[in-house]
Motif scaffolding. Structure first.
Motif, mmCIF file in Angstrom:
data_model
loop_
_atom_site.group_PDB
_atom_site.id
_atom_site.type_symbol
_atom_site.label_atom_id
_atom_site.label_comp_id
_atom_site.label_asym_id
_atom_site.label_seq_id
_atom_site.Cartn_x
_atom_site.Cartn_y
_atom_site.Cartn_z
ATOM 1 N N UNK A 49 35.679 50.939 2.551
ATOM 2 C CA UNK A 49 36.693 50.944 1.492
ATOM 3 C C UNK A 49 36.065 50.721 0.110
ATOM 4 N N UNK A 50 34.830 50.228 0.098
ATOM 5 C CA UNK A 50 34.060 50.036 -1.131
ATOM 6 C C UNK A 50 32.605 49.858 -0.728
ATOM 7 N N UNK A 51 31.719 49.871 -1.713
ATOM 8 C CA UNK A 51 30.298 49.599 -1.493
ATOM 9 C C UNK A 51 29.925 48.364 -2.293
ATOM 10 N N UNK A 52 28.950 47.601 -1.797
ATOM 11 C CA UNK A 52 28.697 46.328 -2.465
ATOM 12 C C UNK A 52 27.283 45.829 -2.257
ATOM 13 N N UNK A 53 26.874 44.908 -3.132
ATOM 14 C CA UNK A 53 25.635 44.157 -2.986
ATOM 15 C C UNK A 53 25.988 42.669 -2.959
ATOM 16 N N UNK A 54 25.079 41.873 -2.394
ATOM 17 C CA UNK A 54 25.290 40.429 -2.262
ATOM 18 C C UNK A 54 24.070 39.684 -2.786
ATOM 19 N N UNK A 55 24.326 38.528 -3.386
ATOM 20 C CA UNK A 55 23.266 37.653 -3.872
ATOM 21 C C UNK A 55 23.870 36.261 -4.036
ATOM 22 N N UNK A 56 23.077 35.289 -4.442
ATOM 23 C CA UNK A 56 23.599 33.931 -4.633
ATOM 24 C C UNK A 56 23.261 33.430 -6.024
ATOM 25 N N UNK A 57 24.093 32.518 -6.522
ATOM 26 C CA UNK A 57 23.793 31.875 -7.793
ATOM 27 C C UNK A 57 22.867 30.683 -7.530
ATOM 28 N N UNK A 58 22.440 29.945 -8.562
ATOM 29 C CA UNK A 58 21.452 28.875 -8.349
ATOM 30 C C UNK A 58 21.901 27.756 -7.413
ATOM 31 N N UNK A 59 23.212 27.583 -7.221
ATOM 32 C CA UNK A 59 23.703 26.555 -6.302
ATOM 33 C C UNK A 59 24.011 27.105 -4.919
ATOM 34 N N UNK A 60 23.789 28.406 -4.711
ATOM 35 C CA UNK A 60 24.035 28.988 -3.404
ATOM 36 C C UNK A 60 25.378 29.644 -3.228
ATOM 37 N N UNK A 61 26.194 29.751 -4.294
ATOM 38 C CA UNK A 61 27.449 30.491 -4.201
ATOM 39 C C UNK A 61 27.130 31.937 -3.821
ATOM 40 N N UNK A 62 27.786 32.462 -2.788
ATOM 41 C CA UNK A 62 27.591 33.861 -2.412
ATOM 42 C C UNK A 62 28.466 34.729 -3.310
ATOM 43 N N UNK A 63 27.831 35.632 -4.040
ATOM 44 C CA UNK A 63 28.539 36.581 -4.889
ATOM 45 C C UNK A 63 28.351 37.982 -4.361
#
Length: 353
Positions: free
Chosen positions: A112-126
């Motif tokens: 339904x969409x395409x995406x990438x994943x990464x984390x911020x410095x505290x580990x939040x998954x974005x």
């Protein structure tokens, strides 16, 4: 009386300056409000978003310097996604983030969409997710969310072409955030974790009146249910999604740095908010009194697993106490805390913009 979409998400960070640097310098969001947690004025509450921090673009943080590291689980959020127009923009973000030393997964095709994943410095998954192709790729618009749709096998973990995914990126360095990749569209969706997806549907679909737009499973774990609720046709910016985890085997969320404190859905005004409060009370579900957050009014309740869910009014908005061009530059306090300004400022570590 209806839910209009996402309003904001509020997370926990351990260092305000580091968070400001990441979300402004790396992701290009605007720092729109520097204030304090109204319920704990000894700590910062930081807001990021588009030019004016409109509802649906607002990502906010409580700074808890001594908090332990949080972890996702039942009753908590797994990740949140920011929206981008298309795949080229996604590839530009992958190249930019990797060149800045951020580890990136994807791009992954979620049908339904395409995406990438990464984390911020505290580990939040974005996640950064494209706006399309949308929900009607595998069912008619008038039938959305009525039948289970199994993920295409070539998109599930173990069947994907991992070499091709790793190789996919923008061919040139992306030193500046171009207009076609700017994260000004706001949030795409928020994904949380449930122990009972039917009970979650009773809360969002039946009580709050959001439309279930997709019943599928987790592309990374096809045995795990993954349902989506939205407004209208389920456009990005209105979407709440839940993974179902087995309560016998899965842990509960652990509050702390890198974890969501709450997320908020938008309602049109205070009158509608009071109607929602009465409806929630009639369902024998806990709900707070109306809280004055200066930039909006709020009520707080909980989903069936205890995740804090806020219903926040659309206005008056962040320019209510400073001009749009000056947003985020000065510490703003609610009127009832102004007499404590000197004491509050002494307790806060200055932030450099």
């Amino acid at each position: 009386m209806s839910i209009l979409g996402l309003h904001h998400i509020t997370l926990v960070c351990s260092a305000a300056q580091r968070t400001v640097d990441f979300y402004t310098k790396i992701l290009g969001l605007r720092f729109v409000k520097k204030t304090v947690n109204f319920d704990d004025p000894g700590s910062y509450h930081l807001y990021f978003g588009d030019e004016a921090g409109r509802p649906g673009t607002a990502v906010t943080f409580f700074e808890w310097p001594h908090a332990p590291k949080g972890a996702p689980g039942i009753g908590g959020t797994h990740h949140f996604a920011l929206a981008i127009a298309d795949y080229n923009g996604l590839l530009k973000w992958k190249r930019r983030l990797i060149d800045l030393g951020v580890r990136v997964s994807g791009p992954l095709h979620r049908n339904y969409f395409q995406s990438i994943y990464f984390t911020d410095p505290d580990g939040v998954i974005l996640e950064i997710a494209t706006n399309g192709p949308g929900w009607t790729i595998d069912e008619a618009a008038d039938k959305l969310g009525t039948e289970f749709r199994e993920p295409p096998s070539n998109m599930t973990k173990g069947n994907r072409d991992e070499a091709a995914i790793q190789a996919a990126t923008w061919p040139e360095p992306v030193a500046e955030i171009t207009a076609d990749m700017a994260l000004q569209h706001g949030m795409h969706h928020i994904s949380a974790i449930s122990s009972d997806i039917e009970a979650t549907h009773a809360f969002f679909g039946e009580l709050l009146g959001m439309r279930r737009v997709k019943m599928t499973s987790d592309f990374d774990d096809p045995k795990t249910a993954h349902w989506y609720w939205g407004v209208g046709e389920g456009k990005p910016g209105t979407l709440i999604t839940y993974f179902q985890h087995d309560a016998k085997n899965a842990r509960r969320m652990r509050m702390g740095a890198g974890q969501t404190h709450h997320f908020a859905l938008a309602v049109v005004n205070e009158e509608a908010q009071l109607e929602w409060r009465e409806k929630i009370l009639r369902a024998y579900i806990r709900v707070s009194p109306v809280m004055d957050r200066v930039y909006f009014k709020s009520i707080y309740t909980n989903d069936p697993d205890g995740h804090i869910v806020e219903l926040a009014t659309m206005g008056p908005g962040f320019p209510v106490d400073e001009p749009v061009e000056q947003l985020g530059q000065n510490l703003k306090l609610p009127p009832w805390l102004e007499k404590q300004r000197s004491e509050i400022e002494r307790a806060l570590k200055p932030i450099r913009l």
